[in-house]
Design a protein around this motif. Structure first.
Motif, PDB file in Angstrom:
ATOM      1  N   ASN A  74       0.938  -0.936   0.009  1.00 60.37           N
ATOM      2  CA  ASN A  74       0.086   0.023  -0.203  1.00 60.37           C
ATOM      3  C   ASN A  74       1.071   1.289   0.098  1.00 60.37           C
ATOM      4  O   ASN A  74       1.571   1.513   1.123  1.00 60.37           O
ATOM      5  CB  ASN A  74      -0.726   0.006   1.219  1.00 60.37           C
ATOM      6  CG  ASN A  74      -1.926   1.120   1.273  1.00 60.37           C
ATOM      7  OD1 ASN A  74      -1.655   2.173   0.812  1.00 60.37           O
ATOM      8  ND2 ASN A  74      -3.256   0.812   1.446  1.00 60.37           N
ATOM      9  N   TYR A  75       0.958   1.976  -1.084  1.00 60.83           N
ATOM     10  CA  TYR A  75       1.820   2.837  -1.159  1.00 60.83           C
ATOM     11  C   TYR A  75       1.467   4.139  -0.463  1.00 60.83           C
ATOM     12  O   TYR A  75       2.266   5.015  -0.379  1.00 60.83           O
ATOM     13  CB  TYR A  75       2.236   3.273  -2.782  1.00 60.83           C
ATOM     14  CG  TYR A  75       2.566   1.878  -3.450  1.00 60.83           C
ATOM     15  CD1 TYR A  75       3.710   1.228  -3.156  1.00 60.83           C
ATOM     16  CD2 TYR A  75       1.839   1.533  -4.323  1.00 60.83           C
ATOM     17  CE1 TYR A  75       4.238   0.053  -3.890  1.00 60.83           C
ATOM     18  CE2 TYR A  75       2.132   0.312  -5.059  1.00 60.83           C
ATOM     19  CZ  TYR A  75       3.516  -0.409  -4.844  1.00 60.83           C
ATOM     20  OH  TYR A  75       3.617  -1.540  -5.338  1.00 60.83           O
ATOM     21  N   PHE A  76       0.421   4.342  -0.048  1.00 63.54           N
ATOM     22  CA  PHE A  76      -0.222   5.471   0.646  1.00 63.54           C
ATOM     23  C   PHE A  76       0.523   5.681   1.786  1.00 63.54           C
ATOM     24  O   PHE A  76       0.924   6.768   2.410  1.00 63.54           O
ATOM     25  CB  PHE A  76      -1.593   5.452   0.857  1.00 63.54           C
ATOM     26  CG  PHE A  76      -2.597   5.756  -0.108  1.00 63.54           C
ATOM     27  CD1 PHE A  76      -2.572   7.162  -0.829  1.00 63.54           C
ATOM     28  CD2 PHE A  76      -3.821   4.940  -0.548  1.00 63.54           C
ATOM     29  CE1 PHE A  76      -3.374   7.543  -1.913  1.00 63.54           C
ATOM     30  CE2 PHE A  76      -4.431   5.544  -1.779  1.00 63.54           C
ATOM     31  CZ  PHE A  76      -4.433   6.818  -2.248  1.00 63.54           C
ATOM     32  N   ILE A  77       0.795   4.476   2.330  1.00 58.48           N
ATOM     33  CA  ILE A  77       1.457   4.625   3.991  1.00 58.48           C
ATOM     34  C   ILE A  77       2.761   4.249   3.987  1.00 58.48           C
ATOM     35  O   ILE A  77       3.192   4.012   5.217  1.00 58.48           O
ATOM     36  CB  ILE A  77       0.521   3.444   4.758  1.00 58.48           C
ATOM     37  CG1 ILE A  77       0.773   2.043   4.126  1.00 58.48           C
ATOM     38  CG2 ILE A  77      -1.040   3.929   4.886  1.00 58.48           C
ATOM     39  CD1 ILE A  77       0.269   1.085   5.192  1.00 58.48           C
ATOM     40  N   SER A  78       3.299   4.100   2.987  1.00 58.75           N
ATOM     41  CA  SER A  78       4.916   3.922   2.806  1.00 58.75           C
ATOM     42  C   SER A  78       5.581   4.691   4.211  1.00 58.75           C
ATOM     43  O   SER A  78       6.208   3.992   5.219  1.00 58.75           O
ATOM     44  CB  SER A  78       5.799   4.294   1.796  1.00 58.75           C
ATOM     45  OG  SER A  78       5.129   3.236   0.762  1.00 58.75           O
ATOM     46  N   PRO A  79       5.460   5.795   4.139  1.00 53.60           N
ATOM     47  CA  PRO A  79       6.403   6.663   5.337  1.00 53.60           C
ATOM     48  C   PRO A  79       5.835   6.230   6.548  1.00 53.60           C
ATOM     49  O   PRO A  79       6.693   6.161   7.660  1.00 53.60           O
ATOM     50  CB  PRO A  79       6.062   8.074   5.159  1.00 53.60           C
ATOM     51  CG  PRO A  79       5.306   8.155   3.779  1.00 53.60           C
ATOM     52  CD  PRO A  79       4.866   6.562   3.446  1.00 53.60           C
ATOM     53  N   PHE A  80       4.409   6.089   6.868  1.00 54.26           N
ATOM     54  CA  PHE A  80       3.765   5.605   7.963  1.00 54.26           C
ATOM     55  C   PHE A  80       4.274   4.347   8.606  1.00 54.26           C
ATOM     56  O   PHE A  80       4.356   3.932   9.613  1.00 54.26           O
ATOM     57  CB  PHE A  80       2.174   5.780   7.982  1.00 54.26           C
ATOM     58  CG  PHE A  80       1.898   7.042   7.671  1.00 54.26           C
ATOM     59  CD1 PHE A  80       1.893   7.932   8.716  1.00 54.26           C
ATOM     60  CD2 PHE A  80       1.303   7.612   6.354  1.00 54.26           C
ATOM     61  CE1 PHE A  80       1.629   9.319   8.444  1.00 54.26           C
ATOM     62  CE2 PHE A  80       1.024   8.918   6.279  1.00 54.26           C
ATOM     63  CZ  PHE A  80       1.267   9.771   7.207  1.00 54.26           C
ATOM     64  N   LYS A  81       4.459   3.585   7.550  1.00 55.87           N
ATOM     65  CA  LYS A  81       4.873   2.031   7.800  1.00 55.87           C
ATOM     66  C   LYS A  81       6.260   1.927   8.530  1.00 55.87           C
ATOM     67  O   LYS A  81       6.689   1.235   9.505  1.00 55.87           O
ATOM     68  CB  LYS A  81       5.070   1.182   6.740  1.00 55.87           C
ATOM     69  CG  LYS A  81       3.549   0.342   6.287  1.00 55.87           C
ATOM     70  CD  LYS A  81       3.813  -0.359   5.127  1.00 55.87           C
ATOM     71  CE  LYS A  81       4.058  -1.733   5.128  1.00 55.87           C
ATOM     72  NZ  LYS A  81       3.933  -2.431   3.947  1.00 55.87           N
ATOM     73  N   GLN A  82       7.118   2.996   7.814  1.00 53.43           N
ATOM     74  CA  GLN A  82       8.426   3.407   8.572  1.00 53.43           C
ATOM     75  C   GLN A  82       8.087   3.746  10.014  1.00 53.43           C
ATOM     76  O   GLN A  82       8.994   3.167  10.925  1.00 53.43           O
ATOM     77  CB  GLN A  82       9.252   4.161   7.780  1.00 53.43           C
ATOM     78  CG  GLN A  82      10.578   4.204   8.108  1.00 53.43           C
ATOM     79  CD  GLN A  82      11.434   5.121   7.184  1.00 53.43           C
ATOM     80  OE1 GLN A  82      11.008   5.979   6.449  1.00 53.43           O
ATOM     81  NE2 GLN A  82      12.838   4.982   7.168  1.00 53.43           N
TER      82      GLN A  82
END
Lengths: 397, 176
Positions: A74-82
């Motif tokens: 899910n590319y929307f949340i990449s920074p949030f996954k980090q």
């Protein structure tokens, strides 16, 4: 028709732009003939699904529910996954720190890294200080234990210089002793010499308590024995004069160049049981006499202590001679009893209370007298600490 | 020494040579691109020769051997788990391999989740919707095997190449 389908798609996307996930797309048929339209619908559905998953994940993250599984691909949340990964890692690290592991370090998380790392450093320092304190505490405990063992042992040595019960029983027919050092060791002692017909008994109150007081008592006993050996015990005044000189000589030698000034107070009572004669001499210690005809009477000693630098080596101690009627109680006590402060009013035990106890217990057994006096003393003292060594040596004739 | 036939692995740490002596001017580091050039061309050839599955397995196995030797030669194996992790983080950071972070460590069940950010193998790769850190998977399993003495199955679940900013690996005890 296509227009209304496009309208549904547009409406769905508009809802999405406002942060809402609509189900409008479900109204579209699944078998669209127009390939371009089908592709558009497929991508729009993916977009809405990704947004919906991202929204749920971000809500959980903002609530601090780190156990949430981030949606895959899910590319929307990449920074949030980090961010999620970092928060989970920090949680783990904090748990390790809480368990006492100060090897943890945070890297590349901006100001947080330096704040966290300096907190760990502070905790490490604190731990080191605590360890050092703990070590010191253990060392002090050990040293203290050795000192206490040593004092206990010294206590048994000091007891050995007191007249043994066997000697007391063989000379005195009716007596009691209270010997309560404030600490394990004390600066008070009592003394007895002679035989059944003629004897002398004494109480001695040396400077200080504890170890210094105990050392002084050793010197006092040595001086008393030597004086008694030289001049006998029938003249208590002369005995005190000789002890005064011996103590002064001994202490001057010991404390040369120092600021110490030590000495002792003492009361010595010579008794001729056959003639019922008593000769008393005291240095700041009184003799208390109680018999049938009298209340307890205080026979004061001289106002002159022994052994101090200020003690006059030529001082003459007064001998007070008494002839005793039948059944007379003689009491010698150190000032630890008289001066003991009471819990309730802060007043000393005092001579009046002491005399009253003597009179009240007159005629009873030695054990009864001892218990009666101790009870009176302890009641007076209450929760107050014992201030000084307490010694009472009493005999009945 | 490097080229004889063999039936078992023969690599030893000393095979890396004396880099300080050999590269007095250029030093012990190189560009990440050069590392990736070697890895991805090698992968390309392996896939071409042996297929995707076999290529992935070879990379995993090579990584495992590397992780094991890395652990034996650079890590203190007597440290407790959190001390070991702290040491591993430091070493990987100092060697510019990546930023290791532990998300979960269930020591009772030997179940771990960890991330590697700024990973040497994949960070900055184009999005390809597939995980690519097979070598890293093996590397981590080699480290865990050497430290714990147990075989682990390490799986990359998120990767920069799948659109995630950090690589996330799960490591579980391998059941045979």
């Amino acid at each position: 028709m296509n227009k209304s389908k496009l309208g549904l798609i547009a409406e769905s996307l508009k809802e999405l732009a406002y942060g809402r996930v609509s189900d409008l797309m479900e109204k579209l048929p699944s078998d669209l003939e127009d390939e371009d339209l089908a592709l558009l619908v497929e991508e729009a559905v993916k977009l809405i699904k990704s947004y919906s998953e991202a929204q749920k994940f971000l809500e959980a993250l903002s609530d601090g529910r780190l156990e949430v599984e981030p949606p895959a691909r899910n590319y929307f949340i990449s920074p949030f996954k980090q961010l999620h990964a970092n928060l989970k890692h920090l949680t783990w690290q904090t748990q390790q720190v809480a368990k006492g592991d100060f090897n943890q370090k945070v890297d590349f998380l901006g100001d947080f890294s330096s704040a966290f790392n300096s907190m760990i450093e502070s905790l490490k320092e604190k731990r080191l200080i605590e360890s050092a304190l703990e070590k010191s505490h253990e060392e002090l405990k050990e040293a203290n234990s050795k000192i206490l063992d040593s004092i206990d042992y010294a206590g048994s040595i000091q007891s050995a210089i007191l007249p043994p019960t066997q000697q007391l029983d063989s000379i005195l027919s009716s007596y009691f002793v209270i010997w309560n050092p404030r600490d394990v060791l004390g600066g008070d002692i009592y003394w007895l010499v002679g035989d059944k017909e003629e004897f002398a008994f004494a109480v001695v109150d040396c400077t200080g308590h504890g170890v210094p007081g105990a050392i002084m008592t050793m010197m006092a006993v040595t001086s008393l024995k030597r004086a008694e050996h030289e001049i006998g015990f029938r003249d208590p005044g002369a005995l005190l004069e000789r002890v005064n000189i011996l103590m002064r000589d001994g202490l001057r030698h010991r404390s040369r160049g120092k600021l110490y000034d030590d000495g002792m107070d003492i009361g010595v009572c010579y008794v001729d049981r056959v003639k019922r004669k008593v000769i008393y001499s005291g240095a700041h210690v009184s003799l208390y006499v109680c018999c049938d005809d009298l209340d307890a009477v205080e026979i004061k000693g001289n106002n002159h202590s022994l052994g101090y630098k200020s003690s006059n080596p030529n001082y003459r101690f007064t001998n007070r001679e008494l002839h005793l009627p039948e059944i007379t109680d003689l009491y010698l006590t150190t000032d630890g009893l008289i001066d003991q402060i009471g819990f309730s009013k802060g007043l000393p035990f005092g001579k009046r209370r002491f005399k009253r106890a003597i009179v009240n217990n007159y005629g009873s057994s030695p054990e009864h007298k001892r218990r009666g006096l101790l009870k009176e003393f302890e009641t007076h003292m209450g929760d107050e600490n014992q201030r000084d060594d307490v010694t009472v040596f009493a005999i009945s004739l | 020494m490097f080229k004889e036939e063999r039936s078992g692995y023969k690599f030893e740490w000393k095979d890396l040579g004396d880099i300080e002596q050999g590269r007095p001017n250029l030093g012990p580091t190189t560009s990440v691109s050069v590392y990736r050039l070697m890895q991805y061309t090698l992968r390309d050839v392996l896939i071409t020769r042996y297929g995707v599955k076999a290529a992935n397995e070879i990379l995993y196995e090579a990584g495992k051997l590397a992780g094991s030797e890395f652990c034996k030669n650079l890590m203190n194996l007597d440290a407790d788990f959190s001390g070991f992790v702290a040491q591993l983080q430091d070493t990987l950071k100092n060697l510019n391999v990546g930023v290791l972070r532990i998300e979960k460590a269930d020591l009772d069940n030997m179940d771990f989740v960890m991330t590697v950010s700024e990973d040497l193998d994949c960070s900055g790769l184009p999005l390809v919707e597939e995980t690519v850190c097979d070598y890293d998977e093996g590397f981590i399993s080699g480290i865990l095997k050497t430290y714990t003495g147990k075989e682990f199955e390490v799986k990359e679940v998120d990767c920069w190449a799948t659109g995630d900013r950090t690589c996330r690996f799960t490591a579980k005890l391998k059941h045979f």
